[in-house]
Design a protein around this motif. Structure first.
Motif: not given
Length: 327
Positions: A202-208
């Motif tokens: 969830l976090c990784e997708n937001s950073v992307q």
């Protein structure tokens, strides 16, 4: 005199030298103030940058125009800049790739993949994982708090010798990060640990979403690395990152390299330092805004709730010894 006239004119790819004549420069220097301004305007060329395939020799001044020279064999320039030097053609074999198209003065060599040695971007600890690992800060630094944390982590335990080594080498604020980083690498293939880290997606997708569209040039990536404190990421590392990582991964990879080169210092703190200095590099405003949004997101209350949830799953009641520390 504005920036444009100070820097000099652009150099076209087919130009060997493109300089202001001595006679025109002398006229400019000796004219009365009002006439001098008119003369400067008439002598000013559009732009202040070298066109692709031209290398600066030397940079222009208010009295003398930019001098440019074509890139030598084995080098290229595909940027319009008054500062960027010619760059060496990529050695495809050094990256385990095949040369499919030879480069020229304006284009790099084109490499193709080699199935025998696939290239991966390879980020050891992502920004989200780093923020999560740095979440574990004890409310009181008791002598055995790190050992308690190590004993309660699931999967293969980090041995006592490694725990003691971390205690000796790192400050109390850094010890949890080092322990969890080592624990992750020891357990990366275990299903139990994979399940815990699924929520990090969830976090990784937001950073992307914040950084994946930046698509910086080589010079912009180098400026970003120069603005970070401490030891610098080398030009060679930046070139390799550009070749082996997708554009959406390049900033994250370079930040990871910076962290490793600087003894695992806090990447987000380094980014906050960089944002104060990027204005001097004329950095794209959209990118600085994306970096600011990423930092705010990783320090948001929503993410700290996620970190707390993950620690509850990992170490149960021991999470009571962890505090939330917002910057």
């Amino acid at each position: 005199m504005d920036d444009q006239s100070q820097a000099g004119t652009s150099c076209r790819p087919d130009a060997i030298y493109n300089v202001m004549s001595a006679r025109a420069a002398e006229t400019h220097r000796s004219a009365r103030p009002a006439a001098a301004a008119a003369a400067a305007q008439s002598l000013r060329f559009p732009g202040d940058r070298n066109e692709p395939a031209a290398v600066l020799r030397p940079r222009g001044t208010p009295e003398r125009n930019t001098v440019c020279k074509r890139c030598p064999d084995g080098f290229f320039s595909n940027e319009t800049s008054s500062k960027a030097p010619c760059r060496k053609h990529t050695n495809c074999s050094a990256f385990g790739l095949l040369l499919t198209q030879k480069g020229n003065a304006t284009h790099d060599n084109v490499c193709s993949g080699n199935s025998e040695s696939p290239q991966k971007c390879g980020i050891d600890v992502t920004l989200c994982e780093e923020a999560f690992f740095r979440f574990a800060v004890p409310t009181k630094f008791t002598p055995n708090w790190l050992s308690i944390l190590a004993d309660n982590l699931p999967g293969t335990r980090v041995n006592a010798e490694s725990v003691e080594k971390i205690k000796r080498q790192y400050s109390s604020q850094e010890q949890a990060f080092q322990l969890l980083k080592l624990w992750k690498h020891q357990n990366k293939d275990q299903d139990m640990v994979k399940k815990i880290f699924q929520d990090i997606d969830l976090c990784e997708n937001s950073v992307q979403r914040h950084l994946g569209h930046t698509n910086l040039t080589f010079e912009q990536l180098r400026s970003l690395m120069e603005s970070l404190p401490g030891k610098k990421v080398t030009t060679e590392d930046i070139e390799k990152t550009v070749k082996t990582c997708k554009s959406s991964e390049q900033i994250l990879k370079l930040l990871s390299l910076w962290r490793i080169k600087n003894g695992d210092q806090d990447t987000l703190k380094a980014l906050m330092h960089a944002l104060k200095h990027l204005k001097t590099y004329h950095f794209p405003k959209t990118v600085t805004q994306s970096l600011k949004k990423t930092i705010r997101f990783l320090h948001s209350f929503t993410m700290y709730r996620l970190y707390q949830k993950l620690f509850l799953e990992m170490i149960g009641n021991q999470v009571q010894s962890v505090k939330i520390s917002c910057l």
